[in-house]
Motif scaffolding. Sequence first.
Motif, PDB file in Angstrom:
ATOM      1  N   VAL A  23       0.844  -1.204   0.000  1.00 37.44           N
ATOM      2  CA  VAL A  23       0.000   0.000   0.000  1.00 37.44           C
ATOM      3  C   VAL A  23       0.878   1.252   0.000  1.00 37.44           C
ATOM      4  O   VAL A  23       0.628   2.198  -0.753  1.00 37.44           O
ATOM      5  N   ALA A  24       1.925   1.256   0.809  1.00 32.28           N
ATOM      6  CA  ALA A  24       2.821   2.417   0.876  1.00 32.28           C
ATOM      7  C   ALA A  24       3.500   2.662  -0.469  1.00 32.28           C
ATOM      8  O   ALA A  24       3.589   3.809  -0.928  1.00 32.28           O
ATOM      9  N   LEU A  25       3.976   1.602  -1.130  1.00 31.25           N
ATOM     10  CA  LEU A  25       4.620   1.754  -2.437  1.00 31.25           C
ATOM     11  C   LEU A  25       3.656   2.326  -3.473  1.00 31.25           C
ATOM     12  O   LEU A  25       4.009   3.237  -4.227  1.00 31.25           O
ATOM     13  N   LYS A  26       2.445   1.788  -3.498  1.00 34.13           N
ATOM     14  CA  LYS A  26       1.470   2.254  -4.487  1.00 34.13           C
ATOM     15  C   LYS A  26       1.050   3.699  -4.221  1.00 34.13           C
ATOM     16  O   LYS A  26       0.881   4.484  -5.154  1.00 34.13           O
ATOM     17  N   GLN A  27       0.907   4.068  -2.958  1.00 39.12           N
ATOM     18  CA  GLN A  27       0.564   5.459  -2.629  1.00 39.12           C
ATOM     19  C   GLN A  27       1.714   6.390  -2.995  1.00 39.12           C
ATOM     20  O   GLN A  27       1.492   7.474  -3.538  1.00 39.12           O
ATOM     21  N   LEU A  28       2.927   5.956  -2.710  1.00 36.76           N
ATOM     22  CA  LEU A  28       4.099   6.758  -3.049  1.00 36.76           C
ATOM     23  C   LEU A  28       4.191   6.963  -4.553  1.00 36.76           C
ATOM     24  O   LEU A  28       4.385   8.072  -5.039  1.00 36.76           O
ATOM     25  N   TRP A  29       4.004   5.895  -5.319  1.00 31.53           N
ATOM     26  CA  TRP A  29       4.078   5.981  -6.778  1.00 31.53           C
ATOM     27  C   TRP A  29       2.959   6.858  -7.323  1.00 31.53           C
ATOM     28  O   TRP A  29       3.185   7.659  -8.223  1.00 31.53           O
ATOM     29  N   ALA A  30       1.759   6.733  -6.767  1.00 31.53           N
ATOM     30  CA  ALA A  30       0.625   7.544  -7.221  1.00 31.53           C
ATOM     31  C   ALA A  30       0.859   9.034  -6.956  1.00 31.53           C
ATOM     32  O   ALA A  30       0.310   9.879  -7.658  1.00 31.53           O
ATOM     33  N   GLY A  31       1.679   9.353  -5.974  1.00 31.00           N
ATOM     34  CA  GLY A  31       1.977  10.737  -5.643  1.00 31.00           C
ATOM     35  C   GLY A  31       3.029  11.368  -6.545  1.00 31.00           C
ATOM     36  O   GLY A  31       3.298  12.561  -6.454  1.00 31.00           O
ATOM     37  N   ASN A  32       3.635  10.579  -7.430  1.00 29.78           N
ATOM     38  CA  ASN A  32       4.629  11.114  -8.361  1.00 29.78           C
ATOM     39  C   ASN A  32       3.962  12.011  -9.394  1.00 29.78           C
ATOM     40  O   ASN A  32       2.748  11.999  -9.562  1.00 29.78           O
ATOM     41  N   SER A  33       4.771  12.727 -10.137  1.00 28.39           N
ATOM     42  CA  SER A  33       4.244  13.563 -11.210  1.00 28.39           C
ATOM     43  C   SER A  33       3.588  12.682 -12.273  1.00 28.39           C
ATOM     44  O   SER A  33       3.817  11.475 -12.326  1.00 28.39           O
ATOM     45  N   TRP A  34       2.770  13.278 -13.125  1.00 28.70           N
ATOM     46  CA  TRP A  34       1.964  12.527 -14.088  1.00 28.70           C
ATOM     47  C   TRP A  34       2.778  11.588 -14.964  1.00 28.70           C
ATOM     48  O   TRP A  34       2.321  10.526 -15.329  1.00 28.70           O
ATOM     49  N   GLU A  35       4.004  11.987 -15.297  1.00 22.77           N
ATOM     50  CA  GLU A  35       4.807  11.165 -16.204  1.00 22.77           C
ATOM     51  C   GLU A  35       4.996   9.760 -15.635  1.00 22.77           C
ATOM     52  O   GLU A  35       4.998   8.781 -16.363  1.00 22.77           O
ATOM     53  N   PHE A  36       5.166   9.687 -14.329  1.00 23.05           N
ATOM     54  CA  PHE A  36       5.382   8.397 -13.690  1.00 23.05           C
ATOM     55  C   PHE A  36       4.086   7.773 -13.206  1.00 23.05           C
ATOM     56  O   PHE A  36       3.803   6.613 -13.474  1.00 23.05           O
ATOM     57  N   SER A  37       3.278   8.552 -12.488  1.00 25.58           N
ATOM     58  CA  SER A  37       2.088   7.971 -11.851  1.00 25.58           C
ATOM     59  C   SER A  37       1.054   7.475 -12.849  1.00 25.58           C
ATOM     60  O   SER A  37       0.399   6.465 -12.609  1.00 25.58           O
ATOM     61  N   SER A  38       0.919   8.141 -13.973  1.00 22.56           N
ATOM     62  CA  SER A  38      -0.116   7.712 -14.920  1.00 22.56           C
ATOM     63  C   SER A  38       0.411   6.805 -16.026  1.00 22.56           C
ATOM     64  O   SER A  38      -0.364   6.292 -16.821  1.00 22.56           O
ATOM     65  N   ASN A  39       1.710   6.579 -16.066  1.00 15.97           N
ATOM     66  CA  ASN A  39       2.265   5.779 -17.142  1.00 15.97           C
ATOM     67  C   ASN A  39       2.955   4.493 -16.691  1.00 15.97           C
ATOM     68  O   ASN A  39       3.406   3.714 -17.529  1.00 15.97           O
ATOM     69  N   PHE A  40       3.045   4.275 -15.387  1.00 16.31           N
ATOM     70  CA  PHE A  40       3.685   3.079 -14.857  1.00 16.31           C
ATOM     71  C   PHE A  40       2.877   2.549 -13.678  1.00 16.31           C
ATOM     72  O   PHE A  40       2.314   3.324 -12.908  1.00 16.31           O
ATOM     73  N   ASP A  41       2.837   1.223 -13.550  1.00 15.34           N
ATOM     74  CA  ASP A  41       2.177   0.570 -12.420  1.00 15.34           C
ATOM     75  C   ASP A  41       3.206  -0.195 -11.610  1.00 15.34           C
ATOM     76  O   ASP A  41       4.079  -0.866 -12.184  1.00 15.34           O
ATOM     77  N   VAL A  42       3.097  -0.124 -10.284  1.00 14.94           N
ATOM     78  CA  VAL A  42       3.927  -0.952  -9.420  1.00 14.94           C
ATOM     79  C   VAL A  42       3.430  -2.391  -9.583  1.00 14.94           C
ATOM     80  O   VAL A  42       2.243  -2.667  -9.414  1.00 14.94           O
ATOM     81  N   THR A  43       4.332  -3.301  -9.973  1.00 15.11           N
ATOM     82  CA  THR A  43       3.892  -4.670 -10.244  1.00 15.11           C
ATOM     83  C   THR A  43       4.254  -5.647  -9.136  1.00 15.11           C
ATOM     84  O   THR A  43       3.504  -6.559  -8.865  1.00 15.11           O
ATOM     85  N   ASN A  44       5.414  -5.501  -8.531  1.00 16.32           N
ATOM     86  CA  ASN A  44       5.763  -6.376  -7.416  1.00 16.32           C
ATOM     87  C   ASN A  44       6.939  -5.786  -6.647  1.00 16.32           C
ATOM     88  O   ASN A  44       7.582  -4.858  -7.111  1.00 16.32           O
TER      89      ASN A  44
END
Length: 185
Positions: A23-44
């Motif tokens: 949950v922490a990783l996904k929240q952290l990634w979602a908080g990134n700028s659009w280039e990262f948060s909307s174009n990449f998914d945390v997979t494992n």
Amino acid sequence: MLAMGGLLMGCTSKAPSDKDVEVALKQLWAGNSWEFSSNFDVTNFDRLNGWKDGEDYWVEVTYKVKARQPYYAIVADCVEPTVAEYNDTTMGQITMGLSAMMKGFQGTEALDEYKEYLKTNPEPAKMELARSKYEAQYVNIAFLDCVNYLAEKSSVFHKDLKTGDTLDYNLKLRFKQTEQGWKNL
């Protein structure tokens, strides 16, 4: 009494669970700028280490993110709003003019590479939309600005990035025990 003891046991686990880390990783990634948060998914992720430091608990992890779309689709996500700003505001037109002058000095290799890409791939829908709404010079300058912007953001943005490509990251997460469980700080 037993129920109360079970509740307290759940609140006093000695370390964050894998679910807490995920949950922490996904929240952290979602908080990134659009280039990262909307174009990449945390997979494992893999938990490498964990340790208590005062009131905090640290977890060191490696994790992967997977690209949702190829490079030129990511560029296209940037082009449409950029060209709209250039077209719709006086300041945008001034900025576009200055950018066009700079691009004249720097060369336009990225546009040539994109033309080569289009010989074997369809143009991303957002690029088609931008081309249908705005003058070609505005679209081209916005394209070059977006390519430069993405290159400045990270080396992960390069013309060979494809949907499904994975990238590896390492990170240390800091947690604090609260009444609601472990929370990432």
